[in-house]
Write an enzyme that holds these catalytic residues in place. Structure first.
Site, PDB file in Angstrom:
ATOM      1  N   ASP A  58       4.876  -6.924 -35.098  1.00 31.12           N
ATOM      2  CA  ASP A  58       3.308  -7.024 -35.325  1.00 31.12           C
ATOM      3  C   ASP A  58       2.756  -7.916 -34.404  1.00 31.12           C
ATOM      4  OD1 ASP A  58       1.384  -6.791 -36.993  1.00 31.12           O
ATOM      5  OD2 ASP A  58       1.670  -8.301 -38.056  1.00 31.12           O
ATOM      6  N   HIS A  59       1.572  -7.588 -34.021  1.00 32.15           N
ATOM      7  CA  HIS A  59       0.594  -8.286 -33.183  1.00 32.15           C
ATOM      8  C   HIS A  59       1.401  -9.017 -31.957  1.00 32.15           C
ATOM      9  CE1 HIS A  59      -3.110  -7.949 -35.202  1.00 32.15           C
ATOM     10  NE2 HIS A  59      -2.544  -8.250 -36.250  1.00 32.15           N
ATOM     11  N   GLY A  97      -6.259 -12.780 -43.444  1.00 29.76           N
ATOM     12  CA  GLY A  97      -6.710 -13.916 -44.372  1.00 29.76           C
ATOM     13  C   GLY A  97      -7.362 -13.425 -45.657  1.00 29.76           C
ATOM     14  N   GLY A 153      -5.173  -6.845 -42.338  1.00 34.17           N
ATOM     15  CA  GLY A 153      -6.075  -7.831 -43.211  1.00 34.17           C
ATOM     16  C   GLY A 153      -5.830  -7.031 -44.743  1.00 34.17           C
ATOM     17  N   SER A 206      -4.432  -8.261 -47.617  1.00 39.93           N
ATOM     18  CA  SER A 206      -4.513  -9.015 -48.611  1.00 39.93           C
ATOM     19  C   SER A 206      -5.846  -9.153 -49.336  1.00 39.93           C
ATOM     20  CB  SER A 206      -4.298 -10.574 -48.045  1.00 39.93           C
ATOM     21  OG  SER A 206      -2.771 -10.658 -47.653  1.00 39.93           O
ATOM     22  N   ASN A 230      -1.488  -3.337 -43.760  1.00 38.56           N
ATOM     23  CA  ASN A 230      -0.784  -4.821 -43.559  1.00 38.56           C
ATOM     24  C   ASN A 230      -1.092  -5.798 -44.459  1.00 38.56           C
ATOM     25  OD1 ASN A 230       0.121  -3.483 -41.257  1.00 38.56           O
ATOM     26  ND2 ASN A 230      -0.630  -4.839 -39.694  1.00 38.56           N
ATOM     27  N   THR A 255      -0.894 -12.636 -45.927  1.00 37.67           N
ATOM     28  CA  THR A 255      -1.340 -13.729 -46.390  1.00 37.67           C
ATOM     29  C   THR A 255      -0.963 -14.060 -47.878  1.00 37.67           C
ATOM     30  OG1 THR A 255      -3.105 -13.817 -44.828  1.00 37.67           O
ATOM     31  CG2 THR A 255      -3.472 -15.314 -46.716  1.00 37.67           C
TER      32      THR A 255
HETATM   33  P1  13P Z   1      -3.367 -10.353 -44.351  1.00 37.04           P
HETATM   34  O1  13P Z   1      -2.798 -11.716 -43.656  1.00 37.04           O
HETATM   35  O2  13P Z   1      -4.949 -10.707 -44.332  1.00 37.04           O
HETATM   36  O3  13P Z   1      -2.724 -10.074 -45.368  1.00 37.04           O
HETATM   37  O4  13P Z   1      -3.252  -9.626 -42.951  1.00 37.04           O
HETATM   38  C1  13P Z   1      -2.155  -9.132 -42.641  1.00 37.04           C
HETATM   39  C2  13P Z   1      -2.100  -8.356 -41.138  1.00 37.04           C
HETATM   40  O5  13P Z   1      -2.865  -7.771 -40.878  1.00 37.04           O
HETATM   41  C3  13P Z   1      -0.886  -8.361 -40.458  1.00 37.04           C
HETATM   42  O6  13P Z   1      -0.677  -7.820 -39.199  1.00 37.04           O
END
Ligand code: 13P
Length: 278
Positions: free
Chosen positions: A81-82, A181, A209, A211, A230, A233
């Site tokens: 990831d990232h 987050g 994002g 969550s 994804n 958090t």
């Molecule tokens: P959250 O932390 O907001 O769930 O996002 C996770 C994410 O985008 C992982 O790449």
């Protein structure tokens, strides 16, 4: 059964489904996530963020996932990831990851395109899938992925078309109003932008994002091309909250605490799987 990202996302995109991509950083998170996939009989993407390399090496992450996934029937993809560091991307491919996310979203468009194209050439030669990102997400509360200075830049549909045609990426992460987050208020998800991107591209789109996004928005996103969502958090916040409750009652042996934490991870991942599968 281990697979690359295409082995999971192409079918999901075709059938207008979304598959969860859940972040793992220790044995408990890897096992909890994969067990949630097994118990719900759902393909699963296990994401190991390049920022967690202090917690675990790429080789260890790969060995754990291989051992947990080898004798099971659901497809499992280990995804980096990232990652903005090309060396780390190539090391992950060598270590056996089925998918990598090259994140050049902070770079000028042309540089992001050139780097992503190179990553795709190498990864595809090794049967590894590539996700890239255009536009950028802001950071919400308790974000562990971005920084407070991150500004939101929505993905431009025309640039997305040029980017995908040139690079040959397998999946594209889009910025349409979600944050890394927890949300400070009601999210303003730009389905209008997503629709335009999806009309231009025939490609699985990725929502970062995940969550705390309201169910209605999730369903709207899935109907408009989002095939990978994804979540990081809330796996952490839920597991830490439950752990805190447990420790308020007793002080278990560390091995027992680890078993409980696997269950907390599994519970929250199953909640998201049922949410995405509706
Ligand atoms: P959250 O932390 O907001 O769930 O996002 C996770 C994410 O985008 C992982 O790449």
């Amino acid at each position: 059964m281990l697979t690359n990202l295409n082995g999971i996302l192409r079918e999901a995109y075709k059938n207008k489904h979304a598959i969860g991509s859940f972040n793992a950083y220790n044995f408990e998170t890897f096992k909890g996530i994969i067990d949630a996939g097994i118990q719900t009989n759902t393909p699963i993407i296990v994401a190991f963020g390049a920022k967690y390399l202090e917690n675990m090496s790429l080789e260890s992450a790969s060995a754990i996932v291989k051992s947990l996934a080898q004798d099971i029937s659901i497809p499992v993809c280990l995804h980096l990831d990232h990652c903005s560091n090309m060396d780390t991307i190539f090391k992950a491919i060598k270590a056996g990851f089925g998918s990598v996310m090259y994140d050049g979203s902070a770079l000028p468009f042309e540089k992001n395109l050139q780097n992503t194209k190179l990553v795709c050439q190498v990864a595809h030669a090794c049967d590894v899938s590539v996700e890239a990102e255009l536009g950028s997400l802001a950071a919400g509360e308790q974000s562990h992925e971005g920084s407070a200075d991150d500004v939101e830049v929505f993905t431009d549909p025309d640039s997305a078309k040029e980017f995908v045609d040139e690079t040959k990426v397998d999946a594209l992460a889009v910025s349409i109003g979600t944050v890394h987050g927890l949300y400070k208020g009601k999210p303003n998800i730009r389905i209008d932008i997503l629709k335009k991107i999806n009309e231009q591209l025939s490609l699985p789109l990725v929502l970062h994002g995940g969550s705390g996004i309201p169910e209605e928005d999730i369903l709207n996103c899935i109907a408009n091309g989002i095939s990978k969502i994804n979540v990081n958090t809330e796996i952490s916040t839920y597991t830490v909250e439950e752990t805190t409750k447990l420790l308020g009652q007793k002080q278990p042996h560390l091995s027992v605490l680890a078993l409980n934490q696997m269950d907390y991870v599994k519970e929250i991942v199953k909640k998201y799987i049922s949410f995405f599968g509706r």
